[in-house]
Design an enzyme around this catalytic site. Sequence first.
Site, PDB file in Angstrom:
ATOM      1  N   TYR A 163      -5.552 139.294 103.352  1.00  0.00           N
ATOM      2  CA  TYR A 163      -5.281 137.886 103.615  1.00  0.00           C
ATOM      3  C   TYR A 163      -6.580 137.073 103.638  1.00  0.00           C
ATOM      4  O   TYR A 163      -7.638 137.594 103.307  1.00  0.00           O
ATOM      5  CB  TYR A 163      -4.439 137.759 104.885  1.00  0.00           C
ATOM      6  CG  TYR A 163      -3.126 138.500 104.728  1.00  0.00           C
ATOM      7  CD1 TYR A 163      -2.241 138.161 103.695  1.00  0.00           C
ATOM      8  CD2 TYR A 163      -2.798 139.588 105.540  1.00  0.00           C
ATOM      9  CE1 TYR A 163      -1.048 138.867 103.503  1.00  0.00           C
ATOM     10  CE2 TYR A 163      -1.603 140.295 105.349  1.00  0.00           C
ATOM     11  CZ  TYR A 163      -0.742 139.929 104.327  1.00  0.00           C
ATOM     12  OH  TYR A 163       0.415 140.636 104.122  1.00  0.00           O
ATOM     13  N   ASN A 166      -5.864 143.416 105.543  1.00  0.00           N
ATOM     14  CA  ASN A 166      -4.628 143.470 104.766  1.00  0.00           C
ATOM     15  C   ASN A 166      -4.560 142.501 103.586  1.00  0.00           C
ATOM     16  O   ASN A 166      -3.482 142.134 103.134  1.00  0.00           O
ATOM     17  CB  ASN A 166      -3.414 143.258 105.672  1.00  0.00           C
ATOM     18  CG  ASN A 166      -3.283 144.354 106.714  1.00  0.00           C
ATOM     19  OD1 ASN A 166      -3.986 144.316 107.720  1.00  0.00           O
ATOM     20  ND2 ASN A 166      -2.431 145.339 106.484  1.00  0.00           N
ATOM     21  N   HIS A 206      -6.711 137.796 112.358  1.00  0.00           N
ATOM     22  CA  HIS A 206      -6.351 138.737 111.288  1.00  0.00           C
ATOM     23  C   HIS A 206      -7.356 138.596 110.145  1.00  0.00           C
ATOM     24  O   HIS A 206      -7.369 137.593 109.429  1.00  0.00           O
ATOM     25  CB  HIS A 206      -4.937 138.424 110.809  1.00  0.00           C
ATOM     26  CG  HIS A 206      -4.296 139.511 110.001  1.00  0.00           C
ATOM     27  ND1 HIS A 206      -4.970 140.642 109.586  1.00  0.00           N
ATOM     28  CD2 HIS A 206      -3.026 139.643 109.519  1.00  0.00           C
ATOM     29  CE1 HIS A 206      -4.130 141.414 108.901  1.00  0.00           C
ATOM     30  NE2 HIS A 206      -2.944 140.829 108.846  1.00  0.00           N
ATOM     31  N   GLY A 265       2.618 151.492 114.927  1.00  0.00           N
ATOM     32  CA  GLY A 265       3.494 150.554 114.253  1.00  0.00           C
ATOM     33  C   GLY A 265       4.928 151.036 114.150  1.00  0.00           C
ATOM     34  O   GLY A 265       5.768 150.739 114.991  1.00  0.00           O
ATOM     35  N   THR A 272       5.009 142.645 110.887  1.00  0.00           N
ATOM     36  CA  THR A 272       5.845 141.618 110.263  1.00  0.00           C
ATOM     37  C   THR A 272       7.288 142.100 110.210  1.00  0.00           C
ATOM     38  O   THR A 272       7.569 143.175 109.686  1.00  0.00           O
ATOM     39  CB  THR A 272       5.330 141.300 108.853  1.00  0.00           C
ATOM     40  OG1 THR A 272       4.044 140.691 108.962  1.00  0.00           O
ATOM     41  CG2 THR A 272       6.263 140.362 108.107  1.00  0.00           C
ATOM     42  N   ASN A 288      -2.721 144.385  98.569  1.00  0.00           N
ATOM     43  CA  ASN A 288      -2.867 143.024  98.051  1.00  0.00           C
ATOM     44  C   ASN A 288      -4.084 142.882  97.141  1.00  0.00           C
ATOM     45  O   ASN A 288      -4.724 141.825  97.082  1.00  0.00           O
ATOM     46  CB  ASN A 288      -2.916 141.996  99.195  1.00  0.00           C
ATOM     47  CG  ASN A 288      -1.544 141.719  99.783  1.00  0.00           C
ATOM     48  OD1 ASN A 288      -0.537 141.744  99.072  1.00  0.00           O
ATOM     49  ND2 ASN A 288      -1.486 141.456 101.077  1.00  0.00           N
ATOM     50  N   GLN A 297      -1.378 137.393 116.946  1.00  0.00           N
ATOM     51  CA  GLN A 297      -2.216 137.577 115.766  1.00  0.00           C
ATOM     52  C   GLN A 297      -2.158 136.313 114.908  1.00  0.00           C
ATOM     53  O   GLN A 297      -1.092 135.905 114.432  1.00  0.00           O
ATOM     54  CB  GLN A 297      -1.768 138.777 114.932  1.00  0.00           C
ATOM     55  CG  GLN A 297      -2.805 139.123 113.856  1.00  0.00           C
ATOM     56  CD  GLN A 297      -2.352 140.209 112.905  1.00  0.00           C
ATOM     57  OE1 GLN A 297      -1.321 140.078 112.254  1.00  0.00           O
ATOM     58  NE2 GLN A 297      -3.104 141.289 112.821  1.00  0.00           N
TER      59      GLN A 297
END
Length: 375
Positions: free
Chosen positions: A189, A187, A184, A327, A31, A244, A105
């Site tokens: 979500y 993480n 995805h 990353g 992101t 999260n 993604q």
Amino acid sequence: MSNQQLNDPLFQPLTMGNLTLPNRVLMSPLTRSRASQPGDVPNDMNTQYYQQRASAGLILSEATQISPQGKGYAFTPGIHSQEQIDGWKKITDAVHLADGRIHMQLWHVGRISRPELQPNGQLPVAPSAIKPEGAKTYISADSGMVDVLEPRALETHEMAGIVEQYRQGALNAQKAGFDGVEVHAANGYLLEQFIKSGSNHRTDAYGGSLENRLRLPLMVIEAVIDVWGKDKVGVRVGPTGSFNGMHDDNPIETFTAFAKHLNDLGIAYLEVVEDSFQGNHASGRPEDIIDAIRAVYKGTYIANGAYTAEEARTRISEGRCDLVTFGRPFIANPDLPERLRQNAPLNGWDDSTFYGGDEHGYTDYPTLQELNISA
């Protein structure tokens, strides 16, 4: 070229689905929050950024919201409008022109959002109305990080609509010229919110038992396979990730079962977030979970999480993984594969420029060739 370079595990080609990857150095989904406004549209600056990194064995695009409801952060791109499709088409064309390969993604954030980012100011949706402890997002250029609120639990009749959002996102990614897609499911979500026991307290067919918690994610993946074919679809999971506000009571059982289903579906790859800089319940790499997944999932295993080149070489050689996604090193080194091939020094990254902003810290990191020219 030396024998050592010829035999470098990072530079052995690998066929994955319908693609032949020239190296094992993949670019993580990252992101960067630089889509044009209004409309969350990919732009020419984004095109330059991805084309600069086309030497990756495979680029996994930044997480891209499949619908307005799927949006959780300001300035992130979507794949649900014609303008967004057109913007991404420029990116995929540029990557292909540079002999690269790129998967999109597909992203629905679920509860990690705010009414300010949602259609008509609605509450974000989730499997259950549970506020994720410590989870934050940003809603504007000057908002800073703000707390996520308690979401609205999805109604049973809404599940088909969620699957349809993913199906349409997959179709739009096809129109935009991608080589495939990654679903995805990590993480913190939406799909991970269904998978993990800490965030899914439902009592209908989409919660409770492990099979019920996996039901919606598998429906989504099957819908995406219907669009793309199994050899062009991957899935990202994070068995021990805590980012999260995530937790699962038995991650080995949960993710072994999920991986077995994915193996049966025959997807091209499984990307596993082993060690997240955003938070991890395990100390180091969760080797017992990795072993359990590897025992049942026979497709291509992509490892992710703070890898150095040497650790990547070792674990590929030992059969612990097939490929590695990098990353932050890819943010700062657009020519990362060549640097690893030559064992050349790496540029350091500036984490203050990771999210939002302009070209600085995005497209202005120098390549080895540029450094040699200026030396």
